[in-house]
Motif scaffolding. Structure first.
Motif, PDB file in Angstrom:
ATOM      1  N   ILE A   1      -0.065   0.612  11.811  1.00 38.77           N
ATOM      2  CA  ILE A   1      -0.219  -0.423  10.788  1.00 38.77           C
ATOM      3  C   ILE A   1      -1.434  -0.134   9.917  1.00 38.77           C
ATOM      4  CG2 ILE A   1      -0.812  -2.848  10.435  1.00 38.77           C
ATOM      5  CD1 ILE A   1       1.028  -3.535  12.763  1.00 38.77           C
ATOM      6  N   ALA A   2      -2.548   0.196  10.574  1.00 40.09           N
ATOM      7  CA  ALA A   2      -3.751   0.513   9.813  1.00 40.09           C
ATOM      8  C   ALA A   2      -3.466   1.656   8.865  1.00 40.09           C
ATOM      9  CB  ALA A   2      -4.891   0.872  10.757  1.00 40.09           C
ATOM     10  N   ASP A   3      -2.821   2.655   9.392  1.00 38.92           N
ATOM     11  CA  ASP A   3      -2.511   3.828   8.590  1.00 38.92           C
ATOM     12  C   ASP A   3      -1.668   3.465   7.379  1.00 38.92           C
ATOM     13  OD1 ASP A   3      -2.613   6.897   8.683  1.00 38.92           O
ATOM     14  OD2 ASP A   3      -0.517   6.429   8.206  1.00 38.92           O
TER      15      ASP A   3
ATOM     16  N   MET B   1      -0.823  -0.543  16.345  1.00 33.53           N
ATOM     17  CA  MET B   1      -1.918  -0.956  15.465  1.00 33.53           C
ATOM     18  C   MET B   1      -2.408   0.216  14.617  1.00 33.53           C
ATOM     19  SD  MET B   1      -2.218  -4.119  15.813  1.00 33.53           S
ATOM     20  CE  MET B   1      -0.505  -4.369  16.285  1.00 33.53           C
TER      21      MET B   1
ATOM     22  N   LEU C   1      -1.576   0.796   5.858  1.00 34.79           N
ATOM     23  CA  LEU C   1      -2.360   0.029   4.881  1.00 34.79           C
ATOM     24  C   LEU C   1      -3.453   0.880   4.239  1.00 34.79           C
ATOM     25  CD1 LEU C   1      -2.653  -3.290   6.915  1.00 34.79           C
ATOM     26  CD2 LEU C   1      -1.329  -2.955   4.818  1.00 34.79           C
ATOM     27  N   GLY C   2      -3.491   2.136   4.613  1.00 38.92           N
ATOM     28  CA  GLY C   2      -4.477   3.025   4.004  1.00 38.92           C
ATOM     29  C   GLY C   2      -5.813   3.047   4.720  1.00 38.92           C
ATOM     30  N   PHE C   3      -5.805   2.686   5.988  1.00 38.73           N
ATOM     31  CA  PHE C   3      -7.055   2.658   6.730  1.00 38.73           C
ATOM     32  C   PHE C   3      -7.002   3.549   7.959  1.00 38.73           C
ATOM     33  CE2 PHE C   3      -7.580  -0.872   4.035  1.00 38.73           C
ATOM     34  CZ  PHE C   3      -8.932  -1.157   3.991  1.00 38.73           C
ATOM     35  N   GLU C   4      -8.180   4.001   8.318  1.00 41.29           N
ATOM     36  CA  GLU C   4      -8.308   4.748   9.554  1.00 41.29           C
ATOM     37  C   GLU C   4      -8.649   3.740  10.645  1.00 41.29           C
ATOM     38  OE1 GLU C   4     -11.848   7.464  11.482  1.00 41.29           O
ATOM     39  OE2 GLU C   4     -11.647   7.310   9.303  1.00 41.29           O
ATOM     40  N   PHE C   5      -7.880   3.691  11.688  1.00 39.81           N
ATOM     41  CA  PHE C   5      -8.102   2.735  12.774  1.00 39.81           C
ATOM     42  C   PHE C   5      -9.458   2.981  13.427  1.00 39.81           C
ATOM     43  CE2 PHE C   5      -8.119   1.677  17.240  1.00 39.81           C
ATOM     44  CZ  PHE C   5      -7.468   0.457  17.313  1.00 39.81           C
ATOM     45  N   VAL C   6     -10.251   1.938  13.554  1.00 39.23           N
ATOM     46  CA  VAL C   6     -11.529   2.091  14.236  1.00 39.23           C
ATOM     47  C   VAL C   6     -11.538   1.325  15.550  1.00 39.23           C
ATOM     48  CG1 VAL C   6     -13.988   1.606  14.140  1.00 39.23           C
ATOM     49  CG2 VAL C   6     -12.837   2.547  12.147  1.00 39.23           C
TER      50      VAL C   6
END
Lengths: 160, 160
Positions: A122-124, A119, A126-131
């Motif tokens: 995947i977040a990474d 996960m 998509l350009g996101f930092e996993f929270v």
DNA sequence: ATATTTGCAAAAGATTTGCCGCACG
DNA sequence: CGTGCGGCAAATCTTTTGCAAATAT
């Protein structure tokens, strides 16, 4: 040696302090209830458990506290159906997931260590930092392999 | 050649029929709205869209219909925070998941074909027949790689 | 024909909030 | 000691429901 008798802060209380929250009596109690819970209580249930420890607590406070802690990332809210939000402490690193029996609302927990890593990737990507994350599986209990068994009454029905 | 002018049933309407539901005018409209939606509308929004197609629909009916369709497995309920339930059509086989931007509540969809297979295996291992699942990832948008950017005002703030 | 469904408005639930005295840091 | 917190009850918001009229099969 230093004597530290100090009421042994609960894990959640510890986190509250780290987040700079003012620790009132009721928050301490709620924190303790949350720390000791190994299920997914809703507010009503948290209130009940907190009351058992200290009678000077109102539901409103439980609602307020639970919201506060969720905002701080200390708690996570779950929706297992049934209208009320359920809560559990955030587990850093070792996430666990829920399989909900759609016939009786029972929740079974399971882990999958590789999953969170996936996960994060995947977040990474998509350009996101996993929270955080939430994974709920809904399933129907299979009959034991031998003779067919009627659906209900297998385990004690518990309102979802 | 057979002429088939018959109002072209929407995908969801088709499913309703297969499930033996009585197709009233309002259900047909709601089914169409749902079929055409490619987002995750809440009841209020569904109601708004349905009204635009046919003025003889009440919110109560939308609530009732949405609940019915969820029970039939035609719809799935989502909770992205924000108090209201959101709905989307069940996708058989090709599940997709949601990444929620915790700063603005925006929802990004993504797929992972292997994932569902894995979940089926897990359910099976636990003695359950896989029915459906729900996976929500919460993340914070990373700043573009160049110069550091302030957190807010990057994308248009949209109340979660 | 007849069981279901709908609209409306009232009811029910869950959660939030205003106000004010009280406790924490 | 001042600012934020908790209790209480009223307010809000979402979702459900009872009832009589309308409708699908």
């Amino acid at each position: 040696m230093t004597l530290r008798v100090q009421a042994a802060e609960s894990r959640i209380e510890q986190l509250c302090i780290e987040h700079g929250l003012k620790m009132t009596g009721q928050r301490r109690v709620i924190a303790r209830v949350l720390s000791e819970a190994d299920d997914h209580p809703d507010v009503e249930e948290l209130y009940r458990r907190a009351l058992a420890l200290d009678s000077r607590i109102s539901v409103a406070t439980v609602y307020r506290t639970v919201r506060l802690l969720e905002e701080k990332g200390i708690l996570e809210r779950r929706d297992f159906g049934g209208g009320r939000a359920r809560y559990e402490a955030t587990e850093n690193g070792r996430h666990h997931y829920h399989l909900i029996d759609i016939n009786n609302g029972k929740v079974i927990e399971f882990e999958d260590p590789e999953h969170e890593e996936l996960m994060r990737k995947i977040a990474d990507r998509l350009g996101f930092e996993f929270v955080s994350m939430r994974l709920e599986l809904f399933g129907r209990k299979k009959a034991p392999v031998e003779k067919a068994a009627p659906a209900a009454s297998t385990t004690k029905g518990k309102k979802a």
